[in-house]
Motif scaffolding. Structure first.
Motif, mmCIF file in Angstrom:
data_model
loop_
_atom_site.group_PDB
_atom_site.id
_atom_site.type_symbol
_atom_site.label_atom_id
_atom_site.label_comp_id
_atom_site.label_asym_id
_atom_site.label_seq_id
_atom_site.Cartn_x
_atom_site.Cartn_y
_atom_site.Cartn_z
ATOM 1 N N GLU A 180 36.690 27.269 25.889
ATOM 2 C CA GLU A 180 36.557 28.418 26.785
ATOM 3 C C GLU A 180 35.408 28.185 27.776
ATOM 4 O O GLU A 180 34.388 27.582 27.431
ATOM 5 C CB GLU A 180 36.268 29.623 25.889
ATOM 6 C CG GLU A 180 36.217 30.939 26.561
ATOM 7 C CD GLU A 180 35.854 32.026 25.526
ATOM 8 O OE1 GLU A 180 36.215 31.897 24.338
ATOM 9 O OE2 GLU A 180 35.195 32.995 25.931
ATOM 10 N N CYS A 208 33.194 30.214 28.852
ATOM 11 C CA CYS A 208 31.934 30.743 28.303
ATOM 12 C C CYS A 208 31.205 29.690 27.478
ATOM 13 O O CYS A 208 29.969 29.592 27.525
ATOM 14 C CB CYS A 208 32.209 31.924 27.361
ATOM 15 S SG CYS A 208 32.487 33.490 28.185
ATOM 16 N N TYR A 238 40.598 30.262 31.416
ATOM 17 C CA TYR A 238 39.929 30.484 30.136
ATOM 18 C C TYR A 238 39.681 29.162 29.422
ATOM 19 O O TYR A 238 38.603 28.940 28.890
ATOM 20 C CB TYR A 238 40.820 31.386 29.283
ATOM 21 C CG TYR A 238 40.151 32.023 28.090
ATOM 22 C CD1 TYR A 238 39.212 33.040 28.259
ATOM 23 C CD2 TYR A 238 40.487 31.650 26.793
ATOM 24 C CE1 TYR A 238 38.615 33.644 27.166
ATOM 25 C CE2 TYR A 238 39.897 32.263 25.690
ATOM 26 C CZ TYR A 238 38.959 33.249 25.883
ATOM 27 O OH TYR A 238 38.376 33.856 24.792
ATOM 28 N N CYS A 284 35.572 37.833 29.559
ATOM 29 C CA CYS A 284 34.197 37.386 29.279
ATOM 30 C C CYS A 284 33.778 36.268 30.226
ATOM 31 O O CYS A 284 32.740 36.343 30.890
ATOM 32 C CB CYS A 284 34.071 36.945 27.825
ATOM 33 S SG CYS A 284 35.346 35.777 27.296
ATOM 34 N N CYS A 285 34.635 35.225 30.335
ATOM 35 C CA CYS A 285 34.282 34.055 31.157
ATOM 36 C C CYS A 285 34.073 34.446 32.619
ATOM 37 O O CYS A 285 33.175 33.911 33.288
ATOM 38 C CB CYS A 285 35.381 33.007 31.089
ATOM 39 S SG CYS A 285 35.864 32.513 29.437
#
Ligand SMILES: [Zn+2]
Length: 815
Positions: A319, A321, A367, A401-402
């Protein structure tokens, strides 16, 4: 002073050459810096200290990434993301009331503010400050701040306050302090941490993200301690360590971001505990996770949400993140240890994995990015990856989130590219075109201008300009891949010790206009991933290389202003490489793109370096029906296809990519590329004993064979468990054979109470019609024949005996 016994052995190794102004040291030792907030006693002295935001001004391609971010989705996220709208946000409300008070806004501000500061973009700065002022104004008299929804833990079912979003929000506040010296922020953080001290222990990060990622809280506690000297913060740090998930004794979560973000937590605490076990724990977690799932180029590990037993190949993604978090973790670990190995690791991710997580214009992201990934479409890829739904296409609207968290990747990388060192010196940490302004020596301001095309070229030129002549140490990082660095000072070669590794330190009285030239020769290296099917990856300096695959971009979803895209291959990708492992360079020709380095070098068209290579196609290597690349098979692999000239480009330039290649071979060890094996799932599995062994063709001598790998359902007793084959295409099945384990005399497995076979009819699981039932034999295969079924998924389900585990060596399926 540091007690030498506390330090890893290599820190003591310093090499000097008589009459040379340079010495080398494998690991920078800790010490004092009187200009910047290094560790206060009793924390271990800092080997590297972050300079305040604004000290480094990035140039070259890195500045271009920042500019593209400002024009791209990061800079316009308040137009795109509901979480970044001021009106109605709990983060904007003086009593923390409203919506969207969780991690998204802090994720974004953590990078957005620093981005604005790096570019001196007044729009971004004004918007960031508006948010940060609102956050400061939300503090209650008892110290708590932010969303009151987090206080009652509305995501944690009211069982504890959720400290996680505030852990993230402290970062942009720290940046604000670094930039402005605004004392309100120190008072604000002191009050907040005082409030944390009042929490009952069982309420302090008991579970969820805050439990696994509390290293972020610890980082801010130490940051504040170093600036205030408030000793009670160290008590809080102890509590924080005790209440953080146990990264010392094990690996408490295999979630891709949790690992990237918090494997560092024990090493952070090592600064206080001075217990080498804590430092070693961090190294152990990193080595274990990369040892199983990171046997690929690009610096990450396959965990397409969580790392899953058996899913270790190069098509498993990570991912976005996780990329920015692990880059930050590595920077932090270098600061704690002085060990440049962490910086090599950060660069590996930054240059090879982060750029393709976004479109070249930084207006979309995805993602999951994997070393082998030949098509970025919206089709569901589960269960080949863990997550269902669209994870591969580029889009600025999704990947919640990312989309927000990626904002801090490049700004932090730029800020950490120069750091302060003990002895009031400076260290070149990441080589990027930049200007750094810092205090050195007794307080003289020095500017160092760095010009370089690194990582595409190994020449780095520094011009040192102190306000007045000043003596200070200048530390230059020697990347681990470079074994023959060359340094010259004002045009004269500097003699380096033969084993120049780690850091070259030049300590002298610097004059205005002094020039340091560093040459980091980049040679071609191959990595043979013996634990990943003998695949091969090609490296030159810090860059890994991918097959150049033609791209066709197809508009998909999004809006007119902020479109999404799928990317399809237009050229063949199923190549194996022909390499000479004894003489890697012989098989490649380095072709540099003429002219100046492109402003945005991380694109297919403008790849600054191309490697000419040789390879053959592997016709049986295909895409899965859902578009995912077929998994690599153990090599070396035979191919009768013609030898072709191939072009490899840096992985960071390749959005469609094959970077973990099968090796082509024709010797006795070479294998045919077979039918793709089924994907194997299990109701429970250990990372150290994946279920893939049940399809490896190795038959045990008996049910108690200790030499042959077997699969067991860990910790399961008396329950109903399963393993499952997911076939690449529908197939007919009419019988199965299972070799069960039975070694109860050694306290091990027992035959299950019973077993059965289920098949997937496209909607639900159906039992097969096995008239003669399901045999249960020891020391032999147990068979079952049934009315034939045509299916893509087959399950073997077992009822385990009360109090006993069960396991199997092999599961055969026949037409
Ligand atoms: Zn994410």
């Amino acid at each position: 002073m540091v007690c030498a016994a506390l330090l890893p052995a290599q820190e003591k190794r310093t090499a000097v050459v008589p009459d040379s102004p340079a010495r080398t040291v494998a690991v920078l030792p800790g010490g004092a810096n009187t200009h910047y907030a290094d560790n206060r006693a009793p924390l271990l002295p800092s080997p590297l200290v972050k300079l305040p935001m604004g000290s480094v001004r990035a140039g070259g391609w890195l500045r271009r990434q920042l500019e593209l971010m400002a024009e791209g989705f990061t800079g316009r996220l308040s137009d795109i993301s509901q979480f970044c709208r001021f009106e109605g946000s709990a983060w904007a409300h003086s009593r923390g009331e409203g919506q969207h008070g969780w991690e998204e806004l802090p994720y974004w501000l953590k990078g957005y503010y620093n981005l604005g500061y790096a570019l001196q973009d007044q729009r971004i700065l004004a918007e960031s400050r508006r948010w940060l002022e609102a956050v400061l104004a939300s503090q209650r008299p008892d110290g708590y701040f932010g969303s009151r929804g987090n206080l009652i833990g509305d995501r944690l079912e009211g069982k504890a306050p959720d400290l996680w979003p505030n852990m993230v929000m402290l970062y942009p506040l720290r940046s604000m302090y670094e930039a402005t010296g605004d004392k309100r922020i120190l008072d604000f953080m002191l009050k907040y941490f005082r409030w944390q001290l009042t929490l009952p222990l069982e309420q302090f990060t008991p579970f969820s993200w805050q439990h696994w990622r509390a290293g972020d809280n610890l980082d801010s506690i130490y940051w504040l301690y170093n600036r205030t000297g408030a000793r009670w913060l160290l008590d809080l740090a102890h509590v924080n360590h005790e209440r953080t998930a146990d990264w010392v004794g094990g690996i408490p979560t295999w979630h891709v971001v949790n690992v990237a973000q918090c494997f560092r937590a024990p090493a952070q605490y090592y600064q206080q505990s001075r217990d080498l076990r804590h430092l070693k724990a961090t190294e152990r977690v990193y080595d274990t996770v990369r040892g199983i799932y990171g046997q690929v180029p690009g610096g990450l590990y396959g965990a397409d949400e969580n790392a899953r037993p058996g899913f270790t190949g190069p098509r498993q993604g990570a991912e976005t993140c996780a990329m920015v978090e692990i880059m930050f973790s590595h920077s932090m670990l270098a600061a704690i240890t002085g060990d440049p190995l962490w910086l090599d690791r950060a660069e590996e991710v930054a240059f090879n994995s982060l750029p393709p997580s976004m479109t070249p214009d930084l207006k979309g992201l995805h993602y999951l990015t994997a070393p082998n990934q030949v098509q970025l479409d919206r089709q569901n890829k589960a269960p080949l990856i863990q997550n269902s739904g669209d994870m591969f296409s580029y889009n600025p609207h999704q990947y919640r989130c990312c989309q927000h968290n990626v904002a801090f990747g490049w700004p932090y990388f730029a800020e950490y590219s120069w750091m302060a060192t003990p002895g009031n010196g400076l260290a070149a940490v990441y080589y990027v075109a930049s200007d750094v302004r810092a205090k050195v020596g007794a307080g003289t301001e020095v500017t160092v201008k760095e010009t370089t095309d690194y990582p595409f070229d190994g020449a780095v030129n520094l011009t040192v300009s102190p306000a007045a002549p000043v003596r200070f140490p200048l530390a230059l990082r020697i990347p681990g891949w470079c074994d023959q660095p060359k340094v010259s000072l004002n045009g004269k070669p500097v003699t380096l010790p033969k084993t120049a590794r780690g850091w070259v330190i030049i300590e002298r009285t610097w004059q205005r206009g002094d020039r340091v030239q560093l040459e980091l020769p980049m040679r071609i290296d191959l990595t043979i991933w013996t634990r990943n099917r003998n695949t091969v990856s090609v490296h030159r300096g810090p860059l890994a290389y991918s097959l150049r695959i033609g791209e066709r971009w197809v508009r998909a979803e999004g809006t007119e202003a902020w479109p999404g895209f799928e990317v399809y291959p237009t050229t063949p990708w199923n190549y194996g490489l022909v390499v000479d492992t004894l003489n890697p360079a012989a098989g490649f020709e380095v072709v540099k793109r003429p002219g100046a380095l492109p402003a945005q070098p991380f694109t297919l068209e403008d790849a600054p370096i191309t490697l000419r290579a040789k390879g053959r196609r592997i016709p049986q290597w295909k895409q899965e029906s859902n578009g995912m690349v077929g998994e690599v098979q153990p090599g070396p692999v035979r191919s009768a296809e013609p030898l072709e000239d191939l072009q490899l480009i840096p992985m960071g330039c390749a959005r469609l990519r094959i970077a973990a290649f099968p090796q082509i071979g024709d010797g006795p060890a070479a294998r045919e590329w077979g039918e793709p094996p089924p994907v194997i799932l299990a109701s429970a599995a250990s990372h150290f004993e994946p279920p893939t062994v049940i399809h490896d063709g190795v038959v045990p001598a008996s049910s108690s064979d200790q030499q042959v790998h077997r699969f067991t359902w860990p910790e399961r007793r008396g329950t109903r468990e399963w393993v499952e084959y997911v076939f690449p295409a529908p197939r007919r099945v009419s019988s199965v054979e299972v070799y069960w384990a039975e070694d109860a005399t050694r306290g091990g497995c027992r035959l299950p109470e019973s077993w059965e076979v289920l098949w997937w009819d496209g909607k639900s699981w159906q039992p097969v019609a096995a008239a003669a039932g399901f045999e249960l034999r020891k020391d032999a295969f147990s068979a079952a024949a049934f009315r034939p079924v045509e299916t893509t998924r087959l399950r073997l389900r077992a009822q385990l005996r009360e109090g006993a585990p069960a396991g199997l060596f092999e599961w055969r399926v026949r037409d």
